[in-house]
Motif scaffolding. Structure first.
Motif, PDB file in Angstrom:
ATOM      1  N   VAL A  48       0.855  -1.185   0.000  1.00  0.00           N
ATOM      2  CA  VAL A  48       0.000   0.000   0.000  1.00  0.00           C
ATOM      3  C   VAL A  48       0.889   1.233   0.000  1.00  0.00           C
ATOM      4  O   VAL A  48       2.007   1.195   0.509  1.00  0.00           O
ATOM      5  N   SER A  50       0.512   3.971   1.643  1.00  0.00           N
ATOM      6  CA  SER A  50       0.665   4.337   3.059  1.00  0.00           C
ATOM      7  C   SER A  50      -0.547   3.810   3.804  1.00  0.00           C
ATOM      8  O   SER A  50      -1.594   3.551   3.195  1.00  0.00           O
ATOM      9  N   THR A  51      -0.422   3.679   5.103  1.00  0.00           N
ATOM     10  CA  THR A  51      -1.562   3.184   5.883  1.00  0.00           C
ATOM     11  C   THR A  51      -2.719   4.173   5.838  1.00  0.00           C
ATOM     12  O   THR A  51      -3.880   3.770   5.918  1.00  0.00           O
ATOM     13  N   VAL A  57     -10.234  -0.590   7.470  1.00  0.00           N
ATOM     14  CA  VAL A  57      -9.339  -1.701   7.760  1.00  0.00           C
ATOM     15  C   VAL A  57      -9.694  -2.335   9.110  1.00  0.00           C
ATOM     16  O   VAL A  57      -9.876  -1.641  10.095  1.00  0.00           O
ATOM     17  N   SER A  61      -5.408  -6.985  10.028  1.00  0.00           N
ATOM     18  CA  SER A  61      -4.953  -6.800   8.650  1.00  0.00           C
ATOM     19  C   SER A  61      -3.442  -6.602   8.647  1.00  0.00           C
ATOM     20  O   SER A  61      -2.894  -5.918   9.511  1.00  0.00           O
ATOM     21  N   ILE A  63      -0.068  -5.536   6.131  1.00  0.00           N
ATOM     22  CA  ILE A  63       0.307  -4.909   4.855  1.00  0.00           C
ATOM     23  C   ILE A  63       1.808  -4.601   4.841  1.00  0.00           C
ATOM     24  O   ILE A  63       2.477  -4.645   5.871  1.00  0.00           O
ATOM     25  N   ASP A  65       3.926  -1.324   3.909  1.00  0.00           N
ATOM     26  CA  ASP A  65       3.722   0.112   3.714  1.00  0.00           C
ATOM     27  C   ASP A  65       4.893   0.693   2.913  1.00  0.00           C
ATOM     28  O   ASP A  65       6.027   0.721   3.385  1.00  0.00           O
ATOM     29  N   LYS A  72       3.372  -3.980   8.550  1.00  0.00           N
ATOM     30  CA  LYS A  72       2.562  -3.496   9.668  1.00  0.00           C
ATOM     31  C   LYS A  72       1.309  -4.343   9.830  1.00  0.00           C
ATOM     32  O   LYS A  72       0.789  -4.887   8.860  1.00  0.00           O
ATOM     33  N   LYS A  74      -2.611  -4.166  11.689  1.00  0.00           N
ATOM     34  CA  LYS A  74      -3.610  -3.308  12.332  1.00  0.00           C
ATOM     35  C   LYS A  74      -3.979  -3.953  13.652  1.00  0.00           C
ATOM     36  O   LYS A  74      -4.394  -5.115  13.691  1.00  0.00           O
ATOM     37  N   TRP A  79      -1.754   1.067  13.742  1.00  0.00           N
ATOM     38  CA  TRP A  79      -0.856   0.193  12.998  1.00  0.00           C
ATOM     39  C   TRP A  79       0.378  -0.096  13.840  1.00  0.00           C
ATOM     40  O   TRP A  79       1.021   0.815  14.328  1.00  0.00           O
ATOM     41  N   ASP A  81       4.164  -1.650  13.951  1.00  0.00           N
ATOM     42  CA  ASP A  81       5.308  -1.907  13.081  1.00  0.00           C
ATOM     43  C   ASP A  81       5.900  -3.286  13.395  1.00  0.00           C
ATOM     44  O   ASP A  81       6.252  -3.565  14.534  1.00  0.00           O
TER      45      ASP A  81
END
Length: 179
Positions: A48, A50-51, A57, A61, A63, A65, A72, A74, A79, A81
């Protein structure tokens, strides 16, 4: 005859449990919704920009980033790290070409979705929707030694150290549950 076969397949498919095995013939037990084989390969997460660029979301989840080159998750409306290291990159590990340029050339079909379990309308690319099953990540012994060209956003379970491993494009980060 074709109609009978179609009806039998339809009835069988509607009663089958939602379980998927990738790289192997079957899942290991009934508590698994998605399971990967044991090759030296990982699962690459969705990239993505950016978040902040994604909405709706759900917690859980995961992703990659592109804004800060981090994996990251959720968690509790924020978010978390999973990469730790600040020096990630999106260079393609084989060609050494900017992976974002490769991604940008592809046309996204925003309505695309794969659902395992009871389908919902939640926005996702891959949605594991069972409430009584879990995903088993690809298992790799010492991924930092055995995956030759990991892709940014790759995630595996390290069977040597018994921990989660994520790759941010430059280095692996390892996560073990705290006691």
């Amino acid at each position: 005859m074709k109609n009978y076969i179609y009806i039998i397949l339809l009835i069988t498919g509607s009663t089958a449990s939602a379980q998927v095995a990738i790289g192997k013939s079957s899942v290991s037990n009934t508590s698994v919704s998605l399971e990967f084989g044991n090759e030296n390969r990982g699962m690459v997460l969705p990239w993505v920009t950016s978040t902040g660029a994604i909405s709706g979301v759900e917690d859980g989840s995961i992703i990659y980033d592109l804004s800060d080159h981090k994996v990251k998750v959720k968690y509790r409306l924020a978010w978390k790290d999973l990469s730790v290291d600040l020096t990630g990159t999106t260079l393609d590990p084989v060609t050494n070409i900017d992976g974002v340029l490769i991604q940008d050339a592809a046309v996204e079909k925003t309505s695309a979705k794969v659902s395992i379990g009871t389908p919902s309308d939640l926005p996702a690319i891959l949605m594991l929707e069972d409430t009584d099953k879990a995903m088993i990540l690809p298992s790799v012994a010492s991924p930092h030694l055995n995956i030759i060209n990991p892709a940014p956003g790759m995630m595996v379970y390290d069977t040597t150290a018994n921990q989660l491993a994520v790759f941010n494009g430059k280095m692996w980060s390892f996560w073990k549950p705290s006691n």
